[in-house]
Design an enzyme around this catalytic site. Structure first.
Site, PDB file in Angstrom:
ATOM      1  N   CYS A  46       0.838  -1.215   0.000  1.00  0.00           N
ATOM      2  CA  CYS A  46       0.000   0.000   0.000  1.00  0.00           C
ATOM      3  C   CYS A  46       0.869   1.260   0.000  1.00  0.00           C
ATOM      4  O   CYS A  46       0.546   2.254  -0.655  1.00  0.00           O
ATOM      5  CB  CYS A  46      -0.903   0.024   1.226  1.00  0.00           C
TER       6      CYS A  46
HETATM    7  C1  BEZ Z   1       0.566  -4.670   1.836  1.00  0.00           C
HETATM    8  O1  BEZ Z   1       0.035  -3.614   1.512  1.00  0.00           O
HETATM    9  O2  BEZ Z   1       1.772  -4.803   1.755  1.00  0.00           O
HETATM   10  C2  BEZ Z   1      -0.261  -5.833   2.290  1.00  0.00           C
HETATM   11  C3  BEZ Z   1      -1.442  -5.626   2.990  1.00  0.00           C
HETATM   12  C4  BEZ Z   1      -2.174  -6.715   3.430  1.00  0.00           C
HETATM   13  C5  BEZ Z   1      -1.710  -8.006   3.161  1.00  0.00           C
HETATM   14  C6  BEZ Z   1      -0.539  -8.191   2.447  1.00  0.00           C
HETATM   15  C7  BEZ Z   1       0.198  -7.099   2.004  1.00  0.00           C
END
Ligand code: BEZ
Length: 213
Positions: A46
């Site tokens: 994200c």
């Molecule tokens: C991420 O944004 O890195 C992420 C969020 C939830 C699960 C796996 C990755």
């Protein structure tokens, strides 16, 4: 909540954000909107996605598009995370992040897919036109960061095909040839609309240079 489909009106809502309280339709005004959700603040993928969106600010603005992110965390958390995004992605987040801790927007837009990710939003994208009509939906799993060049490419296609009787072929990008929609058959209309000519590969597959170039 019901599944939102292409052609539906994007539901309106009021929700807090990093830019203050947002009344969605009023905030969107006459712009196109990319509304996109993230599983959570302070997560690695994200962080890169929001950084990439910020870095593409000029590209979104050129197309008359306002990005707005959704994350089911409170606004204080968002503000702290934005600081991290700016530092690590070498950018300035310049679009609102909705603080959807009560999951109002996530529920309205069916962004929580519990069989994929419990209690957090998956990576949903809604491309919404100035009439508030949903024109594209995309859904990615938490493990896969989105390609924001692809989102811009879809917007380019939507904006081109809204104003000309064409559609865009596989992997099309700005400047490539396009296809003439099958409903145009009248030779006079074809000549008027496509003065650069066209190549009929098949009667139903007619390629023409991008008309607004
Ligand atoms: C991420 O944004 O890195 C992420 C969020 C939830 C699960 C796996 C990755």
């Amino acid at each position: 909540m019901s599944t939102l489909r292409l052609g539906d009106t994007a539901p309106d809502f009021t929700q807090d954000s990093t830019a203050g309280m947002i009344r969605f339709h009023e905030w969107a005004g006459d712009s196109w909107v990319v509304l996109f959700s993230h599983p959570a603040d302070f997560t690695p993928v994200c962080t890169t996605e929001l950084g990439k969106t910020a870095a593409l600010a000029t590209e979104f603005a050129k197309r008359g598009v306002k990005p707005i992110a959704v994350s089911v965390d409170p606004v204080d958390s968002h503000h702290a995370w934005v600081k991290d995004i700016n530092e690590t992605q070498n950018t300035t987040v310049n679009f609102p992040i909705l603080a959807d801790a009560d999951k109002k927007v996530a529920t309205l837009y069916d962004m929580i897919h519990p069989n994929s990710l419990v209690n957090a939003t998956v990576r949903s994208v809604f491309i919404i036109d100035p009439k508030k009509v949903i024109r594209t939906t995309l859904t990615y799993p938490a493990s896969t960061g989105r390609n924001f060049d692809e989102i811009l490419r879809v917007i380019d296609s939507l904006q081109l095909t809204d104003s000309h009787k064409v559609a865009t072929p596989a992997n099309w990008k700005q400047g490539d040839d396009v296809v003439i929609v099958p409903s145009i058959q009248d030779p006079k209309e074809l000549a008027e609309r496509f003065p650069k000519g066209f190549q009929a590969v098949r009667p139903y597959l007619r390629m023409t240079p991008q008309p607004n170039r």
